[in-house]
Scaffold this motif. Structure first.
Motif: not given
Length: 436
Positions: A259-272
């Motif tokens: 889930s953290a990997f999906a957030t990093t790759l496709f959902l902008g990571g830590w960006m608002a």
């Protein structure tokens, strides 16, 4: 300074602090996920879920964590004891390491030291995360083999085939991200999404990754390695006490990693997200705010795991493997070719993204029209006998049951032969019981 230079400049005490925090993320998230999953699924099924231990049942995971170490450890006589004890460790350790390359936030200051919220930054950080998420299957296979029982062995073999097929599809989905970000470093991938997240630009890659991550983590509806309907409990049938708890910890930690990997790759990571990122000229993308956005996105993806478990039934094994090898992998290959062609055209010619989308839409519309205009293929009648869901032949409507079967005829003939046979004469010196 770049992210890698800032990380290289970290003092030893800060590195140790980051190591402890990264190692604790998985267990702490597991404690919350167990209660959260049971609460959410209970709500979906119109029942309360855990509500006895602690306020609103929130202490259930803590009670389970206290209970498991005190349960009896049962070791099968036929088990290979060394591998039997090593298998849970092989499964859980790579799961805890995978979060080391995930960027949780931008540059911050911790006790006067400038650093970034990440443990390590490598040119191939993506491959490190993939390796950490996939090596755990060795522990599952060894657990099934070392138990000395057929059901765990079948579960371990299923898990091996499952990870191989869905790891290929996951790798193909990540190629598109690497082509657009021009890097395999997780920090660079997040920075490349400054002008737009990849989940909409690379939507097919995102969908393939979501399906693959559920298959790789052995979660419903792809939980075939531990299907209780045919394998009792799967690869961990013969495990109890803390060794079983370690398999449980590895499963939920792997969910956190993908889930953290999906957030990093496709959902902008830590960006608002977009409305918030425009506030104060990107003020919410600085400091410690990005940690909140990162974990919020990650929890949304984790909610998808729970939603699937409460919604879809378990796949049959043939359906599951067909989805991986005949759908996801071919679709991933075609999408990689399309992305490569688009990147090559944009590099060699001055063509905008809008023009590419228009041409692509026209091509798709033409293909759809051609598929509708083509005549349907006539299916010739089959000579095979129709079968039911249990693979038993369906009897014809005009079936006539014979009055006697060949076996009944043979038994009647045998009875008549025995009746015609003369009775045997016994000696007068012997009684009925054989005594002289």
């Amino acid at each position: 300074m770049t992210r890698a230079e800032l990380l290289a400049d970290d003092p030893l005490w800060l590195i140790l602090m980051k190591v402890v925090v990264v190692m604790l993320i998985g267990p702490i998230m597991t404690i919350g996920l167990i209660v959260g999953e049971r609460k959410i699924v209970g709500r979906m099924q119109n029942r309360p879920g855990p509500n006895r231990v602690g306020p609103y049942g929130l202490g259930q995971s803590l009670a389970d964590a206290i209970k498991l170490p005190f349960k009896e450890q049962i070791i099968p006589d036929t088990a290979d004891r060394k591998i039997y004890f090593m298998a849970p460790l092989i499964t859980v350790v790579p799961a805890l390491i995978g979060l080391a390359a995930i960027p949780f936030g931008p540059e911050v200051t911790i006790f006067g030291e400038r650093t970034v919220l990440q443990l390590i930054e490598l040119p191939v950080s993506v491959l490190l995360v993939l390796a950490g998420a996939s090596i755990g299957v060795y522990g599952i296979v060894l657990a099934g083999w070392s138990s000395g029982s057929p059901y765990p062995l079948l579960g371990g073999l299923r898990s091996a085939a499952q990870v191989i097929s869905y790891e290929i599809a996951m790798g193909l989905s990540i190629i598109g991200v690497a082509l657009y970000a021009q890097s395999l470093a997780t920090g660079d991938i997040v920075a490349a999404q400054q002008n737009g997240w990849y989940f909409w630009l690379l939507l097919p890659s995102f969908v393939i990754y979501l399906i693959s991550m559920v298959g790789e983590t052995n979660r419903a509806p792809f939980d075939l390695p531990e299907a209780e309907s045919e394998l009792v409990g799967g690869f961990h049938t013969e495990y109890s006490s803390m060794k079983f708890a370690m398999f449980f910890l590895a499963e939920y930690t792997n969910m956190v990693i993908v889930s953290a990997f999906a957030t990093t790759l496709f959902l902008g990571g830590w960006m608002a997200p977009w409305p918030l990122s425009a506030i104060g000229d990107g003020m919410l993308n600085t400091g410690w705010w990005p940690v909140l956005w990162f974990f919020g996105k990650m929890l949304i993806v984790l909610f998808g795991f729970v939603w699937l478990r409460g919604t879809l039934p378990r796949f049959r094994y043939d359906q599951f493997m067909k989805l991986g090898w005949k759908v996801l992998i071919p679709a991933g290959l075609i999408w990689v070719v399309v992305i490569s062609a688009v990147r090559a055209v944009r590099t060699s010619a001055d063509i905008s993204t809008g023009q590419i989308l228009v041409v692509g839409g026209i091509v798709i519309a033409v293909l759809v029209l051609l598929s509708l205009l083509l005549p349907e293929k006539e299916v010739p009648p089959e000579d095979s006998v129709p079968v039911t869901g249990g693979d038993y032949p369906v009897p014809p409507v005009d079936l006539k049951v014979p009055e006697t079967t060949p076996r009944q005829k043979a038994l009647r003939a045998r009875q008549k032969t025995e009746q015609k046979r003369p009775a045997s004469v016994t000696s007068g010196k012997e009684n009925a019981d054989g005594d002289v």
